[in-house]
Design a protein around this motif. Structure first.
Motif, PDB file in Angstrom:
ATOM      1  N   ALA A  72       0.847  -1.193   0.000  1.00 52.83           N
ATOM      2  CA  ALA A  72       0.000   0.000   0.000  1.00 52.83           C
ATOM      3  C   ALA A  72       0.885   1.245   0.000  1.00 52.83           C
ATOM      4  O   ALA A  72       2.042   1.179   0.426  1.00 52.83           O
ATOM      5  CB  ALA A  72      -0.903  -0.005   1.223  1.00 52.83           C
ATOM      6  N   PRO A  73       0.363   2.378  -0.463  1.00 57.30           N
ATOM      7  CA  PRO A  73       1.159   3.613  -0.480  1.00 57.30           C
ATOM      8  C   PRO A  73       1.721   3.952   0.895  1.00 57.30           C
ATOM      9  O   PRO A  73       0.985   3.968   1.883  1.00 57.30           O
ATOM     10  CB  PRO A  73       0.142   4.668  -0.932  1.00 57.30           C
ATOM     11  CG  PRO A  73      -0.876   3.901  -1.707  1.00 57.30           C
ATOM     12  CD  PRO A  73      -0.984   2.575  -1.029  1.00 57.30           C
ATOM     13  N   GLY A  74       3.031   4.158   0.961  1.00 56.61           N
ATOM     14  CA  GLY A  74       3.667   4.542   2.211  1.00 56.61           C
ATOM     15  C   GLY A  74       3.838   3.428   3.221  1.00 56.61           C
ATOM     16  O   GLY A  74       4.228   3.680   4.366  1.00 56.61           O
ATOM     17  N   LYS A  75       3.546   2.190   2.807  1.00 61.43           N
ATOM     18  CA  LYS A  75       3.647   1.069   3.746  1.00 61.43           C
ATOM     19  C   LYS A  75       4.606   0.003   3.224  1.00 61.43           C
ATOM     20  O   LYS A  75       4.964  -0.014   2.048  1.00 61.43           O
ATOM     21  CB  LYS A  75       2.266   0.448   3.987  1.00 61.43           C
ATOM     22  CG  LYS A  75       1.291   1.378   4.684  1.00 61.43           C
ATOM     23  CD  LYS A  75       0.022   0.637   5.062  1.00 61.43           C
ATOM     24  CE  LYS A  75      -0.925   1.532   5.838  1.00 61.43           C
ATOM     25  NZ  LYS A  75      -2.171   0.824   6.234  1.00 61.43           N
ATOM     26  N   GLU A  76       4.987  -0.889   4.127  1.00 59.95           N
ATOM     27  CA  GLU A  76       5.843  -2.001   3.741  1.00 59.95           C
ATOM     28  C   GLU A  76       5.029  -3.047   2.976  1.00 59.95           C
ATOM     29  O   GLU A  76       3.807  -3.150   3.128  1.00 59.95           O
ATOM     30  CB  GLU A  76       6.436  -2.655   5.004  1.00 59.95           C
ATOM     31  CG  GLU A  76       7.342  -1.752   5.819  1.00 59.95           C
ATOM     32  CD  GLU A  76       8.637  -1.485   5.089  1.00 59.95           C
ATOM     33  OE1 GLU A  76       9.100  -0.329   5.099  1.00 59.95           O
ATOM     34  OE2 GLU A  76       9.178  -2.442   4.498  1.00 59.95           O
ATOM     35  N   ARG A  77       5.730  -3.834   2.178  1.00 61.88           N
ATOM     36  CA  ARG A  77       5.073  -4.958   1.512  1.00 61.88           C
ATOM     37  C   ARG A  77       4.574  -5.943   2.563  1.00 61.88           C
ATOM     38  O   ARG A  77       5.266  -6.200   3.550  1.00 61.88           O
ATOM     39  CB  ARG A  77       6.074  -5.643   0.582  1.00 61.88           C
ATOM     40  CG  ARG A  77       5.537  -6.851  -0.169  1.00 61.88           C
ATOM     41  CD  ARG A  77       6.589  -7.409  -1.083  1.00 61.88           C
ATOM     42  NE  ARG A  77       7.798  -7.759  -0.356  1.00 61.88           N
ATOM     43  CZ  ARG A  77       8.948  -8.072  -0.945  1.00 61.88           C
ATOM     44  NH1 ARG A  77       9.054  -8.048  -2.254  1.00 61.88           N
ATOM     45  NH2 ARG A  77      10.006  -8.394  -0.207  1.00 61.88           N
ATOM     46  N   GLU A  78       3.392  -6.494   2.343  1.00 67.88           N
ATOM     47  CA  GLU A  78       2.849  -7.447   3.305  1.00 67.88           C
ATOM     48  C   GLU A  78       2.315  -8.686   2.592  1.00 67.88           C
ATOM     49  O   GLU A  78       1.887  -8.635   1.440  1.00 67.88           O
ATOM     50  CB  GLU A  78       1.738  -6.816   4.148  1.00 67.88           C
ATOM     51  CG  GLU A  78       0.501  -6.424   3.388  1.00 67.88           C
ATOM     52  CD  GLU A  78      -0.628  -5.957   4.307  1.00 67.88           C
ATOM     53  OE1 GLU A  78      -0.517  -6.080   5.537  1.00 67.88           O
ATOM     54  OE2 GLU A  78      -1.647  -5.475   3.772  1.00 67.88           O
ATOM     55  N   PHE A  79       2.341  -9.760   3.347  1.00 67.42           N
ATOM     56  CA  PHE A  79       1.831 -11.035   2.858  1.00 67.42           C
ATOM     57  C   PHE A  79       0.315 -10.998   2.790  1.00 67.42           C
ATOM     58  O   PHE A  79      -0.352 -10.428   3.665  1.00 67.42           O
ATOM     59  CB  PHE A  79       2.301 -12.150   3.802  1.00 67.42           C
ATOM     60  CG  PHE A  79       1.549 -13.439   3.659  1.00 67.42           C
ATOM     61  CD1 PHE A  79       0.573 -13.776   4.575  1.00 67.42           C
ATOM     62  CD2 PHE A  79       1.805 -14.298   2.608  1.00 67.42           C
ATOM     63  CE1 PHE A  79      -0.134 -14.949   4.468  1.00 67.42           C
ATOM     64  CE2 PHE A  79       1.099 -15.480   2.480  1.00 67.42           C
ATOM     65  CZ  PHE A  79       0.124 -15.807   3.415  1.00 67.42           C
TER      66      PHE A  79
END
Length: 122
Positions: free
Chosen positions: A39-46
């Motif tokens: 998501a914008p401004g966030k870390e990659r997530e599973f």
């Protein structure tokens, strides 16, 4: 190896969308296939994973009960069906593949697609 995502787009909250990941250079039935998002401004997530060993699936708590990972071996394609979408599901969705039977982290997936944008409006 090439993974090509498609099917992203703009959808209203509560709606559904299915994204696809067409694989070439590998046979998905012999690989663990995962979906991740950033998501914008966030870390990659599973998001979700299909383990070739045991033919089982696993989901992030945030999408459990709403998203379903599936595959079509004949088409060598993996899908992510997303229902009851929320604005917080807005992200670029990535498909990934690994030969590991039970990967524990995104770093264990050597093959990645370019991503497809999913935007959920409120």
């Amino acid at each position: 190896v090439q993974l090509v995502e498609s099917g992203g787009g703009l959808v209203q909250a509560g709606g559904s969308l299915r994204v696809s990941c067409a694989a070439s250079g590998l046979t998905i039935g012999s690989y663990t296939m995962g979906w991740f998002r950033r998501a914008p401004g966030k870390e990659r997530e599973f998001v979700a994973v299909w383990y070739w060993s045991g033919d089982s699936t696993y989901y992030a708590d945030s999408v459990k009960g709403r998203f379903t990972i599936s595959r079509d071996n004949a088409r060598n394609t993996v899908y992510l069906q997303m229902n009851a979408l929320k604005p917080e599901d807005t992200a670029v969705y990535y498909c990934a593949a690994t030969s590991r039977a039970r990967p524990n982290a995104a770093a264990e997936f050597p093959f990645w697609g370019q991503g497809t944008q999913v935007t959920v409006s409120s």
